[in-house]
Structures are given as C-alpha cells and as structure tokens.
Design an enzyme around this catalytic site. Structure first.
Site, PDB file in Angstrom:
ATOM      1  N   TYR A 191       0.900  -1.290   0.236  1.00  0.00           N
ATOM      2  CA  TYR A 191       0.063   0.182  -0.023  1.00  0.00           C
ATOM      3  C   TYR A 191       0.799   1.249   0.334  1.00  0.00           C
ATOM      4  O   TYR A 191       0.306   2.744  -0.005  1.00  0.00           O
ATOM      5  CB  TYR A 191      -1.175   0.592   0.977  1.00  0.00           C
ATOM      6  CG  TYR A 191      -1.755  -0.783   0.819  1.00  0.00           C
ATOM      7  CD1 TYR A 191      -2.206  -2.206   0.185  1.00  0.00           C
ATOM      8  CD2 TYR A 191      -3.149  -0.133   1.689  1.00  0.00           C
ATOM      9  CE1 TYR A 191      -3.272  -3.385   0.137  1.00  0.00           C
ATOM     10  CE2 TYR A 191      -4.463  -1.462   1.644  1.00  0.00           C
ATOM     11  CZ  TYR A 191      -4.188  -2.789   0.033  1.00  0.00           C
ATOM     12  OH  TYR A 191      -5.588  -3.487   0.328  1.00  0.00           O
ATOM     13  N   LYS A 223       3.083 -14.699   3.874  1.00  0.00           N
ATOM     14  CA  LYS A 223       3.010 -15.934   2.945  1.00  0.00           C
ATOM     15  C   LYS A 223       4.159 -16.059   2.040  1.00  0.00           C
ATOM     16  O   LYS A 223       5.028 -15.750   1.013  1.00  0.00           O
ATOM     17  CB  LYS A 223       2.068 -15.046   1.677  1.00  0.00           C
ATOM     18  CG  LYS A 223       1.692 -15.328   0.270  1.00  0.00           C
ATOM     19  CD  LYS A 223       0.708 -17.100   0.193  1.00  0.00           C
ATOM     20  CE  LYS A 223       0.454 -17.889  -0.601  1.00  0.00           C
ATOM     21  NZ  LYS A 223      -0.618 -18.721  -1.162  1.00  0.00           N
ATOM     22  N   ASP A 226      -3.919 -17.999   2.709  1.00  0.00           N
ATOM     23  CA  ASP A 226      -4.623 -18.440   2.012  1.00  0.00           C
ATOM     24  C   ASP A 226      -5.541 -19.647   2.882  1.00  0.00           C
ATOM     25  O   ASP A 226      -6.886 -20.140   3.127  1.00  0.00           O
ATOM     26  CB  ASP A 226      -4.763 -18.963   0.458  1.00  0.00           C
ATOM     27  CG  ASP A 226      -3.226 -19.964   0.768  1.00  0.00           C
ATOM     28  OD1 ASP A 226      -2.437 -19.425   1.837  1.00  0.00           O
ATOM     29  OD2 ASP A 226      -3.441 -20.062  -0.364  1.00  0.00           O
ATOM     30  N   ASP A 248      -6.255  -6.332   5.235  1.00  0.00           N
ATOM     31  CA  ASP A 248      -7.325  -5.395   5.008  1.00  0.00           C
ATOM     32  C   ASP A 248      -8.563  -6.141   4.122  1.00  0.00           C
ATOM     33  O   ASP A 248      -9.557  -5.883   4.740  1.00  0.00           O
ATOM     34  CB  ASP A 248      -6.438  -4.806   3.570  1.00  0.00           C
ATOM     35  CG  ASP A 248      -7.976  -3.994   2.625  1.00  0.00           C
ATOM     36  OD1 ASP A 248      -9.061  -3.257   3.473  1.00  0.00           O
ATOM     37  OD2 ASP A 248      -8.059  -3.342   1.571  1.00  0.00           O
ATOM     38  N   ASP A 252     -11.965  -7.746   6.401  1.00  0.00           N
ATOM     39  CA  ASP A 252     -13.943  -7.346   6.378  1.00  0.00           C
ATOM     40  C   ASP A 252     -14.167  -8.699   6.593  1.00  0.00           C
ATOM     41  O   ASP A 252     -15.410  -9.018   6.227  1.00  0.00           O
ATOM     42  CB  ASP A 252     -13.407  -6.840   4.653  1.00  0.00           C
ATOM     43  CG  ASP A 252     -13.166  -5.789   4.233  1.00  0.00           C
ATOM     44  OD1 ASP A 252     -13.431  -4.776   5.404  1.00  0.00           O
ATOM     45  OD2 ASP A 252     -14.323  -5.004   3.290  1.00  0.00           O
TER      46      ASP A 252
HETATM   47 MG    MG Z   1     -11.055  -2.206   3.727  1.00  0.00          MG
END
Ligand code: MG
Ligand code: NAI
Length: 344
Positions: free
Chosen positions: A128, A180, A214, A238, A242
């Site tokens: 990001y 990962k 994963d 992120d 959610d």
């Molecule tokens: Mg988000």
C-alpha cells in the site's frame, strides 16, 4: 463519570453520506454517558471539498495534531480526478501504523455465534506504499503494470510488538502471525521472521503460531473460534478484516481504530452508504462501538462498559434493530433507546 473540568479534547468529523446522522447519535449517546470528550467539530470528505476546496482541510489536520484523538464518520472518496484517499492521507500524516479491528457476535442466531477475535493490521507498509507504475511497450502505454511492496524490519517489529502488547493488555491468549512467506519470501518472509522473534519475548504469557494467508481465510470460515488475535501485513489485513466483519453480521457492526505514537483515529469500517443517506435507515452501531474503543483507549472503562451493555441490550430485541439487521427502528430512535437504557 467525567466532569466539565476533566473532559478530554477530541476531534469529531461528521463526514459524508450517513456520517452526520450516525455522528449525531454518537454525540447524544456520549452526552448521556457524562460527556467524557470535549468535541472539536471539523470537516473532511466531499462536504469539505465543496466548501473549502480540500478533502482534508488544514484546520482538521491541526485539530487532530493538537488533540491526538479523533472520531471520524465515513468519507466519500470521489472517483477519478486523481484524489488520494483521505483515509490513507490521515494514516500517513499521523503515522497511524496499527489498524485494530475487533469482531464480536452481538446478535445471536446468525451464521456464527460467540465470535470474539481481533485483527491487527500493519497500516503503513507493504503493497500500500503506492509505488506503482506502467511500462509502455509497442505503443501500449499500459502494456505492463508493476507494484513494489515495502516491508521493513522496524515496521514489522513495531506492529508485532503492538499485537502482543495488545494481547497482554486485553487478557488475550494467542497471537496468530499471518503471512505468505512460502511465495513472497522476502516481503512477507521478513515480516514472519521478525514477528516470530517478537513472539519469543512473550513466551509463557502469550501463545503464538503462524498461518499462511490462504489457509487462514479458509480456517476463518470453517472454525473461526480457533483464532484470538491475528496480526498481518497491510494487504492481507485489509482483506481478512472485511472477512472477519462478515462473521459477525457485516459492516453495520464493525468498528476500527487507527493507532500511532502520537494520535489515534477511531471509525466505523463501513463507508458513507450514499444509497441510504438521509433516510434514517443507517445503523450507528459500528461508529458507537468505535466510540467504545476510544473510551477504552483513554482508560474510561466504566463508560465503555456502560455503552457496550446498552448496545447489546437494545440489539437483543428485534424492536431495537435498524433495517440492515432486519428491524425497522430509525437511526435516531435507535439512539433514543440507547439513551433510555444508559440513563436506566
Ligand atoms: Mg478495507
Ligand atoms: P459502504 O460501506 O458505504 O456501503 C456498502 C453497503 O452497506 C451499502 O448498501 C450501504 O447502504 C450498507 N451500509 C454501510 N454502512 C451501513 C450502516 N451503518 N447501516 C446500514 N447499512 C450500511 O461502501 P460503498 O458503497 O462501497 O462506498 C461508499 C463510499 O464510502 C465510497 O465513496 C467509498 O470510497 C467510501 N468509503 C469510505 C470509508 C471510510 O471513510 N472509512 C470506508 C469505505 C468506503
């Protein structure tokens, strides 16, 4: 309870869309809790852009710099026009390196009962950082797209220490490091290696393990109860946060905190919900729960507890639920019910 003398100055940003409606409920409910914060109201978002020509006015930044504490309604990010997300600008301006997203089942009988887990996401590094570019080939300006992720040992150590300290402070038992490192060997390998080193400092106090992202996503669906605190890098955090909000009834119930050394900004995870703005349908619970996190951040545990119990009690009956939860109570009447419950 607080008195007028020891009110804590805090910046309050109503925001866009449903923001002003749900912030109004928060203000009234906090008055009922004895007004622990002296709010400084400032604008940000599209309403600020239309009024002052800036999505994030200097006066708002100055206020947060002074108070070090803010509660923020959702902000609309205009699409196109090259606007950078205000949320990303705020994280960078105040170096809010930790994003904390607790998820608890409040309304029983949903897909998952008794969920109680916390995701801690690194908020400034990883993919990001915005180092992206295109490589033109044969007249196609976008023939190749490239992005660079940046993780640092210092940044990884800081977020891992934050996660383990959070676990100790909040009487949690286990921290799961999510990565990962099998594929992104340098980028997330460094994160895993550093976080595991930090874990050894907490041996005997906080249990620790690690999961590949994963597999973690699948395990969160199959058996979310095995997790307690999860710490991860920016992009994985992120996505998983959610997913975790989905385990406890979705966006209307999910609060978040952005924490730095010198400032902390509390918000709902959801956006400005333009489809229901101004209709009295918005669920203020997520922003109220963000308010509870803010009270706890300032060690106002009695007020936070009173607020949490009131939210639980009002949501326990269908008559106390907004339309997103299958009820028909309005945003402001939900606030009235909470205030009645708080005043006893
Ligand atoms: Mg988000
Ligand atoms: P959204 O979260 O605003 O809405 C998604 C869906 O959830 C909509 O159907 C909405 O009605 C519903 N919803 C959201 N919050 C609700 C609440 N409290 N009560 C009841 N229903 C609720 O996401 P969307 O539509 O993708 O984004 C709208 C705008 O918000 C965009 O401009 C986006 O950039 C911005 N946004 C801002 C965030 C922030 O300021 N932290 C976070 C996410 C999006």
């Amino acid at each position: 309870m607080s008195t007028a003398h020891n009110k804590i100055p805090a910046t309050l940003i109503p925001g866009d869309g449903i923001g002003p409606e749900i912030v109004d409920v928060v203000e009234r409910v906090f008055d009922a809790l004895g007004s622990p914060f002296a709010w400084e109201r400032h604008q940000a978002g599209v309403n600020a852009l239309e009024r002052d020509g800036d999505l994030l006015p200097q006066a708002t930044l100055d206020s947060i710099r002074q108070t070090g504490l803010a509660l923020k309604g959702p902000l609309t990010t205009p699409i196109g026009g090259g606007f950078r997300s205000v949320n990303v600008r705020l994280r960078e301006a105040f170096q809010l390196y930790a994003n904390v997203r607790p998820a608890r089942t409040i309304i029983p009988g949903g897909r998952y009962d008794n969920i109680d887990l916390v995701l801690i996401r690194e908020n400034l590094e990883g993919l990001y950082v915005g180092h992206e570019h295109y490589v033109p080939i044969d007249g196609d300006p976008h023939a190749v797209a490239m992005a660079t992720g940046i993780n640092t040992r210092a940044g990884s150590r800081r977020i891992a220490q934050f996660a383990f300290d959070y676990a100790v402070r909040n009487r949690r038992k286990k921290v799961t490091i999510v990565h990962k490192a099998n594929v992104l060997k340098a980028l997330t390998g460094l994160f895993l290696e550093t976080a595991k080193q930090v874990a050894t400092d907490y041996e005997g106090r906080i249990e620790s393990n690690d999961r590949i992202v994963d597999a973690c996503a699948m395990q969160l669906v199959l058996n979310p109860w095995q997790f307690d605190v999860i710490v991860s890098t920016n992009l994985f955090g992120d996505i998983l946060s959610d997913q975790i909000a989905g385990l406890v009834g979705g966006l209307g119930m999910a609060p978040g905190a952005n924490i730095g050394e010198h400032a902390a900004i509390f918000e709902a995870v959801h956006g400005s919900a333009p489809d229901i703005a101004g209709q009295g349908k918005a669920n203020p619970s997520a922003l109220l729960l963000a308010g509870a996190l803010m009270l706890e951040h300032k060690d106002l545990h009695a007020e936070a507890q009173l607020l949490r119990v009131a939210i639980n009690d009002v949501l326990a009956t269908e008559a106390g639920r907004t339309p997103d939860l299958g009820g028909s109570v309005s945003t402001s009447h939900f606030g009235d019910l909470l205030i009645d419950r708080i005043r006893g």
